[in-house]
Structure formats: C-alpha cells, structure tokens
Design a protein around this motif. Structure first.
Motif, PDB file in Angstrom:
ATOM      1  N   VAL A  99      81.390  43.553   4.276  1.00 45.61           N
ATOM      2  CA  VAL A  99      82.136  44.154   3.159  1.00 45.61           C
ATOM      3  C   VAL A  99      83.235  44.845   4.205  1.00 45.61           C
ATOM      4  N   ILE A 100      84.511  44.335   3.714  1.00 46.58           N
ATOM      5  CA  ILE A 100      85.449  44.764   4.527  1.00 46.58           C
ATOM      6  C   ILE A 100      86.753  45.436   3.565  1.00 46.58           C
ATOM      7  N   ASP A 101      87.002  46.604   4.158  1.00 50.29           N
ATOM      8  CA  ASP A 101      88.072  47.536   3.167  1.00 50.29           C
ATOM      9  C   ASP A 101      89.445  47.171   3.724  1.00 50.29           C
ATOM     10  N   ALA A 102      90.210  45.978   3.311  1.00 54.43           N
ATOM     11  CA  ALA A 102      91.175  45.388   3.987  1.00 54.43           C
ATOM     12  C   ALA A 102      92.378  46.416   3.786  1.00 54.43           C
ATOM     13  N   ALA A 103      92.255  47.324   3.016  1.00 58.09           N
ATOM     14  CA  ALA A 103      93.426  48.232   2.943  1.00 58.09           C
ATOM     15  C   ALA A 103      93.510  49.422   4.073  1.00 58.09           C
ATOM     16  N   LYS A 104      92.263  49.325   4.688  1.00 61.61           N
ATOM     17  CA  LYS A 104      92.131  50.382   5.787  1.00 61.61           C
ATOM     18  C   LYS A 104      92.067  49.555   7.147  1.00 61.61           C
ATOM     19  N   GLU A 105      91.503  48.483   7.041  1.00 59.66           N
ATOM     20  CA  GLU A 105      91.122  47.427   8.367  1.00 59.66           C
ATOM     21  C   GLU A 105      91.759  46.302   8.473  1.00 59.66           C
ATOM     22  N   ALA A 106      92.617  46.095   9.635  1.00 61.16           N
ATOM     23  CA  ALA A 106      93.464  44.906   9.959  1.00 61.16           C
ATOM     24  C   ALA A 106      92.557  43.795  10.111  1.00 61.16           C
ATOM     25  N   LEU A 107      92.711  42.672   9.615  1.00 63.45           N
ATOM     26  CA  LEU A 107      91.974  41.419   9.900  1.00 63.45           C
ATOM     27  C   LEU A 107      92.440  40.441  10.824  1.00 63.45           C
ATOM     28  N   SER A 108      91.305  39.859  11.440  1.00 60.78           N
ATOM     29  CA  SER A 108      91.594  38.933  12.577  1.00 60.78           C
ATOM     30  C   SER A 108      91.448  37.791  11.896  1.00 60.78           C
ATOM     31  N   SER A 109      92.537  36.880  12.384  1.00 62.65           N
ATOM     32  CA  SER A 109      92.580  35.487  11.858  1.00 62.65           C
ATOM     33  C   SER A 109      91.426  34.705  12.123  1.00 62.65           C
ATOM     34  N   GLY A 110      90.776  34.944  13.335  1.00 65.26           N
ATOM     35  CA  GLY A 110      89.498  33.927  13.594  1.00 65.26           C
ATOM     36  C   GLY A 110      88.423  34.265  12.916  1.00 65.26           C
ATOM     37  N   ARG A 111      88.448  35.180  12.063  1.00 63.35           N
ATOM     38  CA  ARG A 111      87.363  35.578  11.149  1.00 63.35           C
ATOM     39  C   ARG A 111      87.071  34.635  10.021  1.00 63.35           C
ATOM     40  N   PHE A 112      88.308  33.852   9.589  1.00 67.01           N
ATOM     41  CA  PHE A 112      88.412  33.054   8.559  1.00 67.01           C
ATOM     42  C   PHE A 112      89.242  32.099   8.651  1.00 67.01           C
ATOM     43  N   HIS A 113      88.594  31.510   9.695  1.00 72.08           N
ATOM     44  CA  HIS A 113      89.070  30.115  10.218  1.00 72.08           C
ATOM     45  C   HIS A 113      88.648  28.649   9.580  1.00 72.08           C
ATOM     46  N   GLY A 145      96.493  31.674   6.128  1.00 69.12           N
ATOM     47  CA  GLY A 145      95.501  31.660   5.242  1.00 69.12           C
ATOM     48  C   GLY A 145      95.142  33.278   4.813  1.00 69.12           C
ATOM     49  N   LEU A 146      93.785  33.641   4.505  1.00 66.94           N
ATOM     50  CA  LEU A 146      93.669  34.948   3.917  1.00 66.94           C
ATOM     51  C   LEU A 146      94.014  36.200   4.887  1.00 66.94           C
ATOM     52  N   ALA A 147      93.514  35.913   6.240  1.00 66.06           N
ATOM     53  CA  ALA A 147      93.933  36.911   7.029  1.00 66.06           C
ATOM     54  C   ALA A 147      95.357  37.354   7.374  1.00 66.06           C
ATOM     55  N   GLU A 148      96.262  36.193   7.492  1.00 69.39           N
ATOM     56  CA  GLU A 148      97.779  36.278   7.492  1.00 69.39           C
ATOM     57  C   GLU A 148      98.349  36.763   6.351  1.00 69.39           C
ATOM     58  N   ALA A 149      97.870  36.335   4.979  1.00 73.26           N
ATOM     59  CA  ALA A 149      98.413  36.938   4.034  1.00 73.26           C
ATOM     60  C   ALA A 149      98.032  38.155   3.758  1.00 73.26           C
ATOM     61  N   VAL A 150      96.832  38.903   4.148  1.00 68.69           N
ATOM     62  CA  VAL A 150      96.726  40.195   4.217  1.00 68.69           C
ATOM     63  C   VAL A 150      97.780  41.228   4.973  1.00 68.69           C
ATOM     64  N   GLU A 151      97.646  40.376   6.111  1.00 66.84           N
ATOM     65  CA  GLU A 151      98.510  41.393   6.979  1.00 66.84           C
ATOM     66  C   GLU A 151     100.100  41.141   7.151  1.00 66.84           C
ATOM     67  N   THR A 152     100.488  40.043   6.158  1.00 68.13           N
ATOM     68  CA  THR A 152     101.865  39.993   5.843  1.00 68.13           C
ATOM     69  C   THR A 152     102.145  40.946   4.639  1.00 68.13           C
ATOM     70  N   SER A 153     101.063  41.057   3.690  1.00 71.10           N
ATOM     71  CA  SER A 153     101.575  42.007   2.588  1.00 71.10           C
ATOM     72  C   SER A 153     101.429  43.449   3.124  1.00 71.10           C
ATOM     73  N   ARG A 154     100.538  43.944   4.154  1.00 67.77           N
ATOM     74  CA  ARG A 154     100.426  45.024   4.736  1.00 67.77           C
ATOM     75  C   ARG A 154     101.684  45.357   5.418  1.00 67.77           C
ATOM     76  N   ALA A 155     102.274  44.230   6.263  1.00 70.45           N
ATOM     77  CA  ALA A 155     103.636  44.607   6.992  1.00 70.45           C
ATOM     78  C   ALA A 155     104.593  44.786   6.039  1.00 70.45           C
ATOM     79  N   LEU A 156     104.781  44.028   4.775  1.00 68.35           N
ATOM     80  CA  LEU A 156     105.775  44.207   3.811  1.00 68.35           C
ATOM     81  C   LEU A 156     105.594  45.623   2.774  1.00 68.35           C
ATOM     82  N   GLY A 157     104.460  46.254   2.929  1.00 71.00           N
ATOM     83  CA  GLY A 157     104.233  47.256   2.158  1.00 71.00           C
ATOM     84  C   GLY A 157     103.989  46.991   0.778  1.00 71.00           C
TER      85      GLY A 157
END
Length: 148
Positions: free
Chosen positions: A68-82, A89-101
């Motif tokens: 269980v990952i709290d993606a609001a607090k923890e950065a995602l590694s793209s290798g985890r969802f390859h 994919g998922l990790a990149e989408a989360v991190e893009t959303s995070r970067a854009l606020g």
C-alpha cells in the motif's frame, strides 16, 4: 473516491487491477478500468480529492504480496510498474501530476506483486487471493468513510 483498476484483463496477473475494480463497481463504488496509459490516468483523476489505484507491480516479495503506497507522500519509481506497454504509465502520470501541483491530496495505490503476465493466462492463485483481500479492504474503507 474514484477507484481505478489498471492493467490488461488478458495478461495473467496484470488483470488484478481490472478484476478488483469490476468487483468494487459491482458493490456500487465508483470504479473504472484503465489500461495504464498515463494521459488517460491523469484525465481520470483530474479534479478529484481521493483516488485509489489497484495495479499489478514488481513490488518485491512473493506473488500476491500487497504493498500500500501513499502516492501523495511517496515518489514512485517507474521500474515498479513496468508491466505496462506504455512508456508513460502510472508512475510517470503520478509524478507529472505531482510536478504540476495537480496530484489529488489523497492518493493510495495497492500494488500487487504478480508472477505471470503471459497473454491469455488467468490470475495466478496467489494474486487472485490478494485481489480478494484488496477488494474487501477497499470496500470496508469506503463503508467507514460513508458513516457519519
């Protein structure tokens, strides 16, 4: 709460997310299935306050392990969802959303460690059992959130 089951329903354990989302939708929860393409994911959670994603992942541990990952607090590694065929994919989408606020403030990912992602296969027994546990946990959480 929007629940997103990510994966391909015909690729063995990659069907974990879609199967879980379908079972949660059958219980009346707001749940959809997406293939994991990043732009579609961002569009789906845009403007939402609470997101729950269920996806097969290389999260470590034996097949059926649930992380269980709290993606609001923890950065995602793209290798985890390859296991997705999408470079974005998922990790990149989360991190893009995070970067854009724009990342929803409540964002939980249930990453289920898979074993076999072969096209045409069904869920492995350990992953099928994990899907049932995740469905029950999310359904119970949703029920508690609705109580006054």
């Amino acid at each position: 709460m929007l629940i997103i089951g990510v994966g391909h329903p015909m690729r063995g354990d990659d069907a974990a997310g879609p199967i879980a989302a379908e079972r949660l939708a059958d219980r009346g929860l707001d749940a959809i299935v997406l293939d994991g393409e990043g732009a579609r994911l961002i569009h789906a959670w845009e403007g939402r306050d609470q997101i729950v994603v269920i996806d097969a992942a290389d999260g470590g541990g034996p097949p059926g392990t649930v992380h269980v990952i709290d993606a609001a607090k923890e950065a995602l590694s793209s290798g985890r969802f390859h296991y997705s065929s999408h470079a974005f994919g998922l990790a990149e989408a989360v991190e893009t959303s995070r970067a854009l606020g724009d990342l929803p403030p409540n964002f939980t990912i249930y990453a289920i460690t898979g074993a076999d992602f072969t096209l045409g296969k069904s869920l492995s027994p350990d992953v099928a059992a994990a899907v049932e546990r995740v469905v029950e946990r999310i359904a119970e959480s949703a029920e508690k959130a609705e109580m006054p």
